[in-house]
Scaffold this active site. Structure first.
Site, PDB file in Angstrom:
ATOM      1  N   LEU A 118      11.040  -9.657  13.435  1.00 19.88           N
ATOM      2  CA  LEU A 118       9.991  -9.869  11.497  1.00 19.88           C
ATOM      3  C   LEU A 118       9.045 -10.523  12.888  1.00 19.88           C
ATOM      4  O   LEU A 118       8.827 -11.457  13.571  1.00 19.88           O
ATOM      5  CB  LEU A 118      11.298 -11.418  11.012  1.00 19.88           C
ATOM      6  CG  LEU A 118       9.889 -11.977  10.492  1.00 19.88           C
ATOM      7  CD1 LEU A 118      10.109 -11.508   9.211  1.00 19.88           C
ATOM      8  CD2 LEU A 118      10.842 -13.658  10.092  1.00 19.88           C
ATOM      9  N   HIS A 177       3.337 -32.789   2.997  1.00 22.83           N
ATOM     10  CA  HIS A 177       2.919 -31.196   4.204  1.00 22.83           C
ATOM     11  C   HIS A 177       4.581 -31.824   5.001  1.00 22.83           C
ATOM     12  O   HIS A 177       5.046 -30.640   5.031  1.00 22.83           O
ATOM     13  CB  HIS A 177       1.576 -31.770   5.155  1.00 22.83           C
ATOM     14  CG  HIS A 177       0.387 -31.759   4.251  1.00 22.83           C
ATOM     15  ND1 HIS A 177       0.560 -30.502   3.038  1.00 22.83           N
ATOM     16  CD2 HIS A 177      -0.129 -32.391   4.527  1.00 22.83           C
ATOM     17  CE1 HIS A 177      -0.789 -31.361   2.976  1.00 22.83           C
ATOM     18  NE2 HIS A 177      -1.356 -31.814   3.408  1.00 22.83           N
ATOM     19  N   ASP A 237       0.883 -23.631  -1.327  1.00 25.31           N
ATOM     20  CA  ASP A 237       0.348 -25.007  -2.241  1.00 25.31           C
ATOM     21  C   ASP A 237       1.062 -25.846  -2.777  1.00 25.31           C
ATOM     22  O   ASP A 237       2.091 -25.423  -3.915  1.00 25.31           O
ATOM     23  CB  ASP A 237      -1.147 -24.137  -3.241  1.00 25.31           C
ATOM     24  CG  ASP A 237      -1.726 -24.718  -3.673  1.00 25.31           C
ATOM     25  OD1 ASP A 237      -1.764 -25.991  -3.851  1.00 25.31           O
ATOM     26  OD2 ASP A 237      -2.532 -24.358  -4.958  1.00 25.31           O
TER      27      ASP A 237
END
Ligand code: FPP
Length: 236
Positions: free
Chosen positions: A124, A30, A13
């Site tokens: 992962l 972004h 965020d």
């Protein structure tokens, strides 16, 4: 407790605020945020985290201006294109949760191709939550179970937590679906419809920094925080 979390979920965020504070358009936040995604994924792999689930886009995010959405899909595609070779080399498996079918066709195609390319990864599990909302996920699981009951494949008494979890979008993670550690950057202390079932016993960290400033150093601090917690899961 002196253990690394197995499953880390992050709400990334603050991109918009980061850009605004510098007089840039929101999309610039972004872009910078995507660099952080790259770094945090690398570090998660390095420290042996088994599952990393990143909230890249919520169902509410569809309300954003079309230009911002276009930039987000472009960045996601660019990330995938640039990283797929390294991700493969590092044994990363890629997954998506959420309403993937709502994404633009070209983004869907590229994401699916990358998931196929990385399907043998075992180190992962990297999951992007895209057009994801936990309440919808839970309702979908309830519907699937109800259908099985109607069809006589399952009795009502057979609906257990384990049975329910099989119908959640994170079921591919098996036992690692349980979120150990949830991080939300930017100082906001909300869970915002993210992995509600999976984070029932999660530890939380709410670093003040905005996502574009969430460096590997900051991530390490969060992981240190986790290690200092005493997790009792309701016991004593
Ligand atoms: C929240 O910041 C962030 C998002 C809604 C998008 C997250 C996307 C990225 C980090 C880049 C996408 C790239 C990949 C590889 C997934 P916000 O825009 O809500 O910030 P604000 O709360 O300050 O407005």
């Amino acid at each position: 407790m002196n253990q690394s979390p197995r499953h880390v979920a992050i709400i990334m965020d603050g991109n918009g605020r980061w850009a605004k504070a510098r007089g840039y358009p929101r999309f610039y936040g972004h872009i910078r945020g995507t660099t952080r995604v790259r770094e945090i994924v690398r570090e998660a792999h390095r420290v042996g985290i088994q599952a990393l689930t990143l909230y890249a886009f919520s169902t509410e995010n569809w309300k954003r201006p079309a230009e911002e959405l276009t930039v987000l899909w472009k960045l996601l595609r660019k990330y995938i294109r640039r990283e797929v070779i390294e991700l493969k080399r590092n044994g990363v498996r890629l997954h998506m949760i959420g309403e993937i079918n709502r994404l633009p066709q070209d983004a869907q195609r590229e994401l699916r191709a990358a998931m196929e390319e990385l399907k043998d990864g075992t180190k992962l599990h990297l999951t992007f939550a895209l057009s994801y909302g936990a309440r919808t996920e839970i309702i979908e699981a309830a519907k699937a179970l109800a259908n099985e009951c109607v069809q006589g494949k399952l009795t009502v008494d057979q609906i257990t937590e384990q049975e329910f979890e099989k119908h959640l979008s994170t079921s591919f993670l098996g036992e690692s679906a349980e979120v150990d550690f949830m991080i939300r950057t930017s100082g906001e202390k909300r869970i915002s419809n993210y992995l509600l079932w999976q984070s029932s016993y999660a530890e939380f960290d709410f670093p003040e920094v905005l996502w574009p400033d969430y460096s590997v150093e900051e991530f390490r601090k969060s992981l240190e925080n986790f290690k200092n917690r005493q997790r009792r899961f309701g016991g004593i």
